[in-house]
Design a protein around this motif. Structure first.
Motif, short mmCIF file in Angstrom:
data_model
loop_
_atom_site.label_atom_id
_atom_site.label_comp_id
_atom_site.label_asym_id
_atom_site.label_seq_id
_atom_site.Cartn_x
_atom_site.Cartn_y
_atom_site.Cartn_z
N GLN A 123 0.83 -1.21 0.00
CA GLN A 123 0.00 0.00 0.00
C GLN A 123 0.86 1.26 0.00
O GLN A 123 0.52 2.26 -0.64
N ASP A 124 2.01 1.23 0.68
CA ASP A 124 2.88 2.41 0.75
C ASP A 124 3.50 2.74 -0.59
O ASP A 124 3.95 3.87 -0.80
N GLY A 125 3.53 1.78 -1.51
CA GLY A 125 4.11 2.02 -2.82
C GLY A 125 3.13 2.60 -3.82
O GLY A 125 3.51 2.95 -4.94
N MET A 126 1.86 2.71 -3.42
CA MET A 126 0.86 3.31 -4.29
C MET A 126 0.98 4.83 -4.23
O MET A 126 1.30 5.40 -3.18
N SER A 127 0.71 5.49 -5.34
CA SER A 127 0.78 6.96 -5.36
C SER A 127 -0.33 7.55 -4.51
O SER A 127 -1.48 7.12 -4.60
N SER A 128 0.02 8.52 -3.69
CA SER A 128 -1.00 9.24 -2.93
C SER A 128 -1.55 10.35 -3.82
O SER A 128 -1.07 10.58 -4.94
N ASP A 129 -2.57 11.03 -3.35
CA ASP A 129 -3.15 12.11 -4.14
C ASP A 129 -3.70 13.18 -3.22
O ASP A 129 -3.79 13.02 -2.01
N ASP A 191 5.57 16.10 -6.29
CA ASP A 191 5.93 14.73 -5.97
C ASP A 191 5.51 14.39 -4.55
O ASP A 191 5.38 15.28 -3.70
N SER A 192 5.30 13.11 -4.32
CA SER A 192 4.98 12.66 -2.97
C SER A 192 6.19 12.81 -2.06
O SER A 192 7.33 12.63 -2.48
N LYS A 193 5.94 13.15 -0.81
CA LYS A 193 7.03 13.30 0.16
C LYS A 193 7.23 12.02 0.97
O LYS A 193 8.05 11.98 1.89
N GLY A 194 6.47 10.97 0.63
CA GLY A 194 6.57 9.72 1.37
C GLY A 194 7.90 9.03 1.16
O GLY A 194 8.54 9.16 0.11
N ALA A 195 8.33 8.30 2.17
CA ALA A 195 9.60 7.57 2.08
C ALA A 195 9.49 6.42 1.10
O ALA A 195 8.41 5.85 0.91
N PRO A 196 10.57 6.04 0.44
CA PRO A 196 10.54 4.92 -0.52
C PRO A 196 10.33 3.60 0.20
O PRO A 196 10.72 3.43 1.36
N VAL A 197 9.71 2.66 -0.49
CA VAL A 197 9.55 1.31 0.04
C VAL A 197 10.91 0.62 0.00
O VAL A 197 11.60 0.64 -1.03
N LYS A 198 11.31 0.02 1.10
CA LYS A 198 12.61 -0.65 1.17
C LYS A 198 12.52 -2.09 0.66
O LYS A 198 11.47 -2.69 0.64
N GLY A 199 13.68 -2.60 0.26
CA GLY A 199 13.79 -4.02 -0.08
C GLY A 199 13.21 -4.42 -1.41
O GLY A 199 12.96 -5.61 -1.64
N LEU A 200 13.01 -3.49 -2.32
CA LEU A 200 12.50 -3.81 -3.66
C LEU A 200 13.64 -4.18 -4.59
O LEU A 200 14.80 -3.80 -4.35
N PRO A 201 13.35 -4.89 -5.68
CA PRO A 201 14.39 -5.11 -6.71
C PRO A 201 14.90 -3.76 -7.19
O PRO A 201 14.15 -2.79 -7.28
N PHE A 216 25.25 5.43 2.28
CA PHE A 216 24.44 5.15 3.48
C PHE A 216 22.98 4.95 3.11
O PHE A 216 22.32 4.02 3.58
N ALA A 217 22.44 5.84 2.25
CA ALA A 217 21.03 5.76 1.85
C ALA A 217 20.77 4.45 1.09
O ALA A 217 19.72 3.82 1.29
N ARG A 218 21.71 4.03 0.26
CA ARG A 218 21.52 2.77 -0.48
C ARG A 218 21.54 1.58 0.46
O ARG A 218 20.78 0.62 0.27
N GLU A 219 22.40 1.64 1.46
CA GLU A 219 22.45 0.54 2.43
C GLU A 219 21.13 0.45 3.20
O GLU A 219 20.64 -0.65 3.47
N GLN A 220 20.57 1.60 3.55
CA GLN A 220 19.29 1.62 4.25
C GLN A 220 18.16 1.11 3.37
O GLN A 220 17.20 0.51 3.84
N LEU A 221 18.27 1.34 2.06
CA LEU A 221 17.22 0.95 1.12
C LEU A 221 17.15 -0.56 0.94
O LEU A 221 16.08 -1.12 0.68
N GLN A 222 18.31 -1.23 1.06
CA GLN A 222 18.37 -2.70 0.99
C GLN A 222 17.75 -3.24 -0.31
O GLN A 222 16.95 -4.18 -0.30
N ALA A 223 18.13 -2.63 -1.43
CA ALA A 223 17.61 -3.06 -2.73
C ALA A 223 18.08 -4.46 -3.08
O ALA A 223 19.21 -4.85 -2.76
N LYS A 224 17.20 -5.21 -3.73
CA LYS A 224 17.53 -6.58 -4.14
C LYS A 224 18.02 -6.60 -5.58
O LYS A 224 18.05 -5.57 -6.25
N GLU A 225 18.39 -7.78 -6.05
CA GLU A 225 18.85 -7.90 -7.42
C GLU A 225 17.75 -7.53 -8.41
O GLU A 225 16.55 -7.60 -8.08
N GLN A 226 18.15 -7.16 -9.61
CA GLN A 226 17.19 -6.76 -10.64
C GLN A 226 16.19 -7.88 -10.92
O GLN A 226 16.54 -9.06 -10.97
N SER A 227 14.93 -7.48 -11.08
CA SER A 227 13.85 -8.48 -11.22
C SER A 227 13.68 -9.00 -12.64
O SER A 227 13.30 -10.14 -12.86
#
Length: 238
Positions: A123-129, A191-201, A216-227
């Motif tokens: 739900q957090d990854g959906m665009s707000s309005d 643009d939305s001011k919401g934080a990005p969803v972590k752990g996505l591809p 540091f920001a990338r480490e916090q994001l914990q991105a996974k391998e390309q999907s």
């Protein structure tokens, strides 16, 4: 109001200034009007020894308390209005997530990838309005606050699911099915001011946005391998 022309108000039309300073010229004038009337009403009473100045000062102190209560009431009303607006936005995001997920389940050829994309975003990854008349009646226009961190490919999948949802509502005909009509949503310059969803591809994130993040920001994001699941099938591509 010009003090040269007399008091700011009368006993019959007594008014105080709650927007300005407690000891504004208007309130000091109103205090004298009140004090004079108070002294007139209390004249001759036993034990009454307060002067016009005493009453005027006491009234101005009372005005300070009234002004504080008025400001608190205004802030409480503003906070409540904002809380209700946030709840409505959260509810619309919840409904948007459910519509997209249910639509994904209706199309076998894209179901696996579409469901995976929607569920990964959550739900957090959906665009707000933002509504153009939040809380009012009538047909509202909702301005989409795009997420600058989300890749265009992911957004294209979500827009495709919105179009397919609308097709399902029509049942392939010009007769709409039962249920509330989808909100009219249009793009916004903000643009939305919401934080990005972590752990996505990693390909779920905008390439430019991701490239601008520090270590540091990338480490916090914990991105996974390309999907490698974001190519839209030709039959559904616009």
């Amino acid at each position: 109001w010009d003090p040269k022309h007399g008091p700011c108000c009368t006993v019959e039309d007594f008014r105080i200034d709650l927007q300005g300073l407690p000891r504004s010229e208007w309130n000091k004038s109103a205090a004298l009007v009140f004090a004079a009337e108070y002294m007139r009403c209390r004249q001759g009473r036993q034990g009454e020894n307060r002067t016009l100045e005493d009453v005027s000062k006491a009234w101005l102190t009372h005005v300070m308390a009234l002004r504080l209560r008025y400001k608190h009431k205004q802030q409480d009303e503003l906070d409540e209005k904002e809380r209700k607006a946030r709840n409505r936005r959260r509810q619309r995001k919840h409904e948007l997530y459910n519509h997209r997920l249910q639509t994904a389940l209706e199309y076998p050829d894209i179901k696996d990838r579409a469901v995976a994309i929607v569920e990964s975003l959550g739900q957090d990854g959906m665009s707000s309005d933002e509504s153009d008349h939040e809380g009012h009646r009538g047909e509202a226009t909702y301005h989409i606050l795009d997420k600058d961190w989300r890749s265009k490919q992911v957004t294209a999948w979500l827009r495709m699911l919105d179009s397919l949802h609308l097709r399902l509502r029509y049942n392939g005909k010009w007769q709409a099915t039962a249920g509330a009509w989808p909100h009219f949503r249009t793009t916004s310059l903000h643009d939305s001011k919401g934080a990005p969803v972590k752990g996505l591809p990693v390909d779920f994130y905008s390439r430019n946005w991701y490239g601008a993040q520090n270590t540091f920001a990338r480490e916090q994001l914990q991105a996974k391998e390309q999907s490698n699941t974001l190519a839209i099938p030709a039959e559904h591509a616009k």
